[in-house]
Design a protein around this motif. Structure first.
Motif, PDB file in Angstrom:
ATOM      1  N   ALA A  55      34.725  20.969  14.015  1.00 59.16           N
ATOM      2  CA  ALA A  55      33.963  19.856  14.598  1.00 59.16           C
ATOM      3  C   ALA A  55      34.895  18.797  15.171  1.00 59.16           C
ATOM      4  O   ALA A  55      34.588  18.160  16.186  1.00 59.16           O
ATOM      5  N   LEU A  56      36.052  18.617  14.541  1.00 58.67           N
ATOM      6  CA  LEU A  56      37.010  17.614  15.011  1.00 58.67           C
ATOM      7  C   LEU A  56      37.565  17.971  16.386  1.00 58.67           C
ATOM      8  O   LEU A  56      37.805  17.079  17.214  1.00 58.67           O
ATOM      9  N   ILE A  57      37.766  19.255  16.641  1.00 62.78           N
ATOM     10  CA  ILE A  57      38.350  19.668  17.922  1.00 62.78           C
ATOM     11  C   ILE A  57      37.276  19.979  18.961  1.00 62.78           C
ATOM     12  O   ILE A  57      37.593  20.436  20.059  1.00 62.78           O
ATOM     13  N   SER A  58      36.020  19.731  18.610  1.00 62.63           N
ATOM     14  CA  SER A  58      34.909  19.935  19.538  1.00 62.63           C
ATOM     15  C   SER A  58      34.405  18.581  20.040  1.00 62.63           C
ATOM     16  O   SER A  58      34.618  17.558  19.396  1.00 62.63           O
ATOM     17  N   PRO A  59      33.713  18.542  21.194  1.00 64.86           N
ATOM     18  CA  PRO A  59      33.126  17.285  21.644  1.00 64.86           C
ATOM     19  C   PRO A  59      32.134  16.757  20.605  1.00 64.86           C
ATOM     20  O   PRO A  59      31.339  17.533  20.060  1.00 64.86           O
ATOM     21  N   PRO A  60      32.176  15.473  20.262  1.00 62.91           N
ATOM     22  CA  PRO A  60      31.253  14.944  19.250  1.00 62.91           C
ATOM     23  C   PRO A  60      29.812  14.996  19.736  1.00 62.91           C
ATOM     24  O   PRO A  60      29.548  14.882  20.938  1.00 62.91           O
ATOM     25  N   PRO A  61      28.867  15.178  18.823  1.00 61.71           N
ATOM     26  CA  PRO A  61      27.459  15.235  19.226  1.00 61.71           C
ATOM     27  C   PRO A  61      26.950  13.864  19.656  1.00 61.71           C
ATOM     28  O   PRO A  61      27.516  12.827  19.275  1.00 61.71           O
ATOM     29  N   THR A  62      25.897  13.850  20.448  1.00 65.03           N
ATOM     30  CA  THR A  62      25.297  12.575  20.862  1.00 65.03           C
ATOM     31  C   THR A  62      24.727  11.836  19.668  1.00 65.03           C
ATOM     32  O   THR A  62      24.876  10.613  19.546  1.00 65.03           O
ATOM     33  N   LEU A  63      24.069  12.562  18.769  1.00 65.90           N
ATOM     34  CA  LEU A  63      23.509  11.976  17.554  1.00 65.90           C
ATOM     35  C   LEU A  63      24.112  12.682  16.344  1.00 65.90           C
ATOM     36  O   LEU A  63      24.225  13.908  16.331  1.00 65.90           O
ATOM     37  N   SER A  64      24.502  11.905  15.331  1.00 60.28           N
ATOM     38  CA  SER A  64      25.085  12.482  14.125  1.00 60.28           C
ATOM     39  C   SER A  64      24.006  12.686  13.069  1.00 60.28           C
ATOM     40  O   SER A  64      23.223  11.774  12.790  1.00 60.28           O
ATOM     41  N   ALA A  65      23.976  13.860  12.486  1.00 60.16           N
ATOM     42  CA  ALA A  65      23.022  14.127  11.419  1.00 60.16           C
ATOM     43  C   ALA A  65      23.421  13.378  10.160  1.00 60.16           C
ATOM     44  O   ALA A  65      24.608  13.206   9.877  1.00 60.16           O
ATOM     45  N   ASP A  66      22.425  12.914   9.396  1.00 56.77           N
ATOM     46  CA  ASP A  66      22.710  12.282   8.114  1.00 56.77           C
ATOM     47  C   ASP A  66      23.110  13.372   7.119  1.00 56.77           C
ATOM     48  O   ASP A  66      22.369  14.344   6.922  1.00 56.77           O
ATOM     49  N   PRO A  67      24.281  13.248   6.472  1.00 52.42           N
ATOM     50  CA  PRO A  67      24.721  14.303   5.551  1.00 52.42           C
ATOM     51  C   PRO A  67      23.718  14.588   4.436  1.00 52.42           C
ATOM     52  O   PRO A  67      23.540  15.747   4.050  1.00 52.42           O
ATOM     53  N   LEU A  68      23.058  13.555   3.904  1.00 49.63           N
ATOM     54  CA  LEU A  68      22.090  13.790   2.833  1.00 49.63           C
ATOM     55  C   LEU A  68      20.874  14.562   3.337  1.00 49.63           C
ATOM     56  O   LEU A  68      20.335  15.414   2.625  1.00 49.63           O
ATOM     57  N   ASN A  69      20.439  14.284   4.553  1.00 50.39           N
ATOM     58  CA  ASN A  69      19.327  15.057   5.122  1.00 50.39           C
ATOM     59  C   ASN A  69      19.711  16.517   5.293  1.00 50.39           C
ATOM     60  O   ASN A  69      18.908  17.430   5.055  1.00 50.39           O
ATOM     61  N   THR A  70      20.959  16.730   5.723  1.00 49.11           N
ATOM     62  CA  THR A  70      21.456  18.102   5.880  1.00 49.11           C
ATOM     63  C   THR A  70      21.408  18.844   4.550  1.00 49.11           C
ATOM     64  O   THR A  70      20.972  20.003   4.473  1.00 49.11           O
ATOM     65  N   LEU A  71      21.834  18.175   3.476  1.00 47.66           N
ATOM     66  CA  LEU A  71      21.851  18.804   2.159  1.00 47.66           C
ATOM     67  C   LEU A  71      20.438  19.027   1.624  1.00 47.66           C
ATOM     68  O   LEU A  71      20.149  20.062   1.016  1.00 47.66           O
ATOM     69  N   GLU A  72      19.559  18.062   1.855  1.00 48.25           N
ATOM     70  CA  GLU A  72      18.177  18.224   1.400  1.00 48.25           C
ATOM     71  C   GLU A  72      17.518  19.416   2.091  1.00 48.25           C
ATOM     72  O   GLU A  72      16.800  20.200   1.456  1.00 48.25           O
ATOM     73  N   ASN A  73      17.781  19.568   3.376  1.00 50.50           N
ATOM     74  CA  ASN A  73      17.222  20.707   4.117  1.00 50.50           C
ATOM     75  C   ASN A  73      17.782  22.038   3.616  1.00 50.50           C
ATOM     76  O   ASN A  73      17.150  23.088   3.789  1.00 50.50           O
ATOM     77  N   ALA A  74      18.963  21.977   3.003  1.00 47.04           N
ATOM     78  CA  ALA A  74      19.581  23.194   2.462  1.00 47.04           C
ATOM     79  C   ALA A  74      19.147  23.462   1.023  1.00 47.04           C
ATOM     80  O   ALA A  74      19.630  24.420   0.403  1.00 47.04           O
ATOM     81  N   GLY A  75      18.255  22.617   0.487  1.00 47.73           N
ATOM     82  CA  GLY A  75      17.744  22.853  -0.855  1.00 47.73           C
ATOM     83  C   GLY A  75      18.457  22.106  -1.955  1.00 47.73           C
ATOM     84  O   GLY A  75      18.186  22.342  -3.146  1.00 47.73           O
TER      85      GLY A  75
END
Length: 279
Positions: A112-132
């Protein structure tokens, strides 16, 4: 120097003769092969600035802003240290990673560091909640199966330091012995300071929470004896091919980025990323 055919052949040599085992959960899988990280960065144009004969590896980005240090002889529990120097428009930041952090999970961040940054950043806690993962009201997420936590912490602002006037959010990740719940011995840790870009934290936790198993050899070091290992449907050749295909994708992305004109911002004279290694 870019990644050489000899270095790729050495990776293939190691993995072509090892029967892979599906290993999960990821936070107990162990460190794996550090070249998942270093090969990706080298393909993107990062160069080694440390002594070639030293066990320590220091890679620096083409713009000289970012550096990654890998020190397997570190006297602290932080074997990986990632730094960004401040520029005229962006603050510096620092992140560190323990010995047993899986290289494939760390490479999720470095990719992700060597890729263009996204327009919107996902909230890490939301990402984890979606993963269970289980989220509590204090900004903490716990893995299922248990043993790993991701905690959001608020750092108080400091009016004497321009870039710390406002409170910032730092992130702390820990894997502990799952047989002793949250009070068990710590297996590894990760710390992102309050200036680390959120999309990089999100990339790390996305790779950490991925339910897909990691590939380990029969005698590879794992983080805990409670890890689950089963013979993988993948052949050794397919494991090598997946690594090669990922590097090919990074190479294409890097070449495309070089064709885009970029404004160069020189780093600030003073680094704000000097941090005392945490135990």
């Amino acid at each position: 120097m870019p990644l050489s055919e000899r270095q790729l052949a050495a990776f293939a040599d190691k993995h072509a003769w090892r029967i892979p085992f599906d290993t999960s959960p990821r936070h107990l899988a162990g460190p794996g092969d550090a070249r998942h990280v270093t090969h990706g960065l080298a393909t993107a144009g990062w160069t080694r600035t440390s002594d070639p004969l030293s066990a320590e590896i220091v890679l620096r980005s083409p713009d000289h802003r970012h550096s990654l240090q890998f020190d397997p002889q570190s006297a602290t529990s932080a074997w990986w240290r990632l730094r960004a120097e401040p520029t005229g428009t962006e603050p510096g930041w620092y992140a560190e990673f323990g010995e047993l952090v899986p290289a494939e999970v760390l490479s999720g961040l470095t990719d992700a560091l060597i890729s263009p940054p996204p327009t919107l950043s996902a909230d890490p806690l939301n990402t984890l909640e979606n993963a269970g993962w289980l989220i509590d009201g204090r900004g903490s997420a716990s893995s299922d199966p248990p043993g790993c936590t991701v905690e959001r912490r608020t750092e108080q602002g400091d009016a004497t330091v321009p870039w710390r006037v406002a409170a910032r959010v730092s992130w702390h990740v820990e894997a502990r012995d799952p047989e002793h719940s949250s009070r068990g011995p710590r297996l590894w840790h990760v710390w992102f300071d309050g200036r680390t870009p959120t999309h990089l934290v999100a990339a790390f936790v996305t790779a950490l929470a991925d339910s897909a198993p990691l590939q380990r050899g029969m005698y590879d070091r794992t983080a805990h004896h409670g890890v689950v290992q089963k013979p993988s449907p993948l052949t050794p050749e397919q494991v090598v091919e997946a690594h090669t295909a990922r590097l090919a994708g990074i190479r294409r992305q890097t070449r495309a980025a070089r064709r885009q004109p970029k404004a160069v911002t020189p780093p600030a004279k003073e680094s704000a990323t000097r941090s005392t290694a945490r135990r």
